[in-house]
Design an enzyme around this catalytic site. Structure first.
Site, PDB file in Angstrom:
ATOM      1  N   CYS A 109     -23.477  29.142   8.707  1.00 54.96           N
ATOM      2  CA  CYS A 109     -24.540  28.583   9.542  1.00 54.96           C
ATOM      3  C   CYS A 109     -23.952  27.332  10.170  1.00 54.96           C
ATOM      4  O   CYS A 109     -23.802  26.315   9.502  1.00 54.96           O
ATOM      5  CB  CYS A 109     -25.783  28.239   8.719  1.00 54.96           C
ATOM      6  SG  CYS A 109     -27.026  27.353   9.689  1.00 54.96           S
ATOM      7  N   CYS A 112     -26.691  24.257  10.444  1.00 53.24           N
ATOM      8  CA  CYS A 112     -27.148  23.548   9.238  1.00 53.24           C
ATOM      9  C   CYS A 112     -26.553  24.245   8.021  1.00 53.24           C
ATOM     10  O   CYS A 112     -25.337  24.206   7.842  1.00 53.24           O
ATOM     11  CB  CYS A 112     -28.668  23.431   9.178  1.00 53.24           C
ATOM     12  SG  CYS A 112     -29.596  24.895   9.656  1.00 53.24           S
ATOM     13  N   SER A 113     -27.370  24.884   7.196  1.00 49.37           N
ATOM     14  CA  SER A 113     -26.806  25.562   6.028  1.00 49.37           C
ATOM     15  C   SER A 113     -27.686  26.742   5.638  1.00 49.37           C
ATOM     16  O   SER A 113     -27.912  26.987   4.463  1.00 49.37           O
ATOM     17  CB  SER A 113     -26.653  24.588   4.864  1.00 49.37           C
ATOM     18  OG  SER A 113     -27.885  23.966   4.583  1.00 49.37           O
ATOM     19  N   CYS A 114     -28.211  27.479   6.620  1.00 49.87           N
ATOM     20  CA  CYS A 114     -29.062  28.627   6.346  1.00 49.87           C
ATOM     21  C   CYS A 114     -28.330  29.613   5.443  1.00 49.87           C
ATOM     22  O   CYS A 114     -27.143  29.902   5.648  1.00 49.87           O
ATOM     23  CB  CYS A 114     -29.465  29.315   7.654  1.00 49.87           C
ATOM     24  SG  CYS A 114     -30.471  28.258   8.696  1.00 49.87           S
TER      25      CYS A 114
END
Lengths: 205, 98
Positions: A109, A112-114
């Site tokens: 991602c 962000c950090s999905c």
């Protein structure tokens, strides 16, 4: 409750005290404006922490052994994983991408950090790092080599950037020599990293 | 602006708008202005560009998974395999007919 050390904002590994203070302030505001309930954030974190990569591994092992389940999983993952008792968060949909001898998926991602926390639990720290998020899209093979994964030239690498409402789970290639193994033993071959794409499933002992 | 996901299908060639609005958006910079192919369509989902600023997220937007060739994104900076691909999820209003 916002003043106690058990505040969820302090459980994150945030190096800067300033950021922790900001998280507490935001949480107080959200609670005071009734946008989230007083225990909602903690409960959400607790629920996410109960999930581990073993959950995703069970889904993968079922897909390896049951072609009809695999077809349902690839077509519409939410009802398919619910068959195994996993209720996905309503915040995002799940998409499954399949690795083969010729095609290898790597999930990142960049924004962000999905991450598919409903099936894999919390993401590893490196998944959230700027280095991984920047490099995975530009030099995925170099990144995978650092994880010990060396792919041949005849394998196409398809990086999946989960920028929005889909979370991606990699269905790793079933290892050679695993024919006939029971589902529970197969699940033990499925590593977290193989479901992100930085690794392969383990070979049977 | 953009395409209507109900009027496009898997395999269609699409371009990504080369714009950087001041508000929150979930289109990565490296695909802006690039051309790819629709790999799948999902949603509709509430629009995060509205929700991020206190809006209701309506109208909902379809999400298009667009597949790019890595060499089309990075040009000579991509030093790995010419066949490698990049799949990015992009909301329909960010796309234009290819």
């Amino acid at each position: 409750m916002s003043d106690t050390p058990a505040h969820p904002g302090l459980q994150h590994h945030v190096p800067l005290p300033g950021r922790a203070k900001r998280a507490i302030a935001i949480h107080r505001l959200l609670v005071s404006k009734n946008i989230v309930g007083p225990d909602e954030v903690r409960e959400t974190i607790d629920r996410a922490r109960r999930r581990t990569p073993a959950d995703g591994a069970r889904v993968v092992a079922r897909a390896w052994t049951d072609p009809a389940f695999k077809a349902r999983l690839m077509a519409d993952a939410r009802p398919a994983v619910f068959e195994l008792g996993y209720r996905l968060s309503r915040d995002a949909e799940l998409a499954v991408v399949e690795n083969t001898d010729r095609l290898h998926h790597l999930v990142v991602c960049t924004l962000c950090s999905c991450y598919p926390t409903s099936l894999l639990g919390q993401p590893p720290d490196w998944y959230k790092s700027f280095a991984y998020r920047q490099r995975a899209v530009v030099e995925p093979r170099a990144v995978m080599r650092e994880f010990g994964l060396h792919l041949g030239e005849d394998v196409v690498v398809r990086v999946v950037d989960s920028t929005a409402d889909l979370r991606y789970l990699v269905l790793p290639r079933r290892p050679n020599g695993s024919e006939g193994m029971p589902e529970a033993e197969l699940a033990e071959l499925v590593t977290r990293d193989s479901m992100i794409g930085v690794g392969q499933a383990r070979n049977p002992a | 602006m953009g395409v209507d996901a109900r009027e496009i299908q898997v395999g269609d060639v699409v371009g990504v708008r080369d714009e950087t609005p001041a508000h929150h958006h979930r289109t990565p910079w490296f695909v802006k202005g690039k051309t790819g192919r629709i790999a799948s369509i999902s949603g509709p989902f509430l629009n995060p560009e509205s929700r991020a600023h206190g809006g209701d997220g309506l109208p909902k937007r379809h999400l298009c998974s667009v597949e790019f060739k890595q060499v089309d994104i990075w040009g000579g900076r991509y030093c790995e395999n010419d066949g490698d691909r990049l799949l990015v999820d992009i909301y329909e209003h960010w796309l234009e007919p290819g």
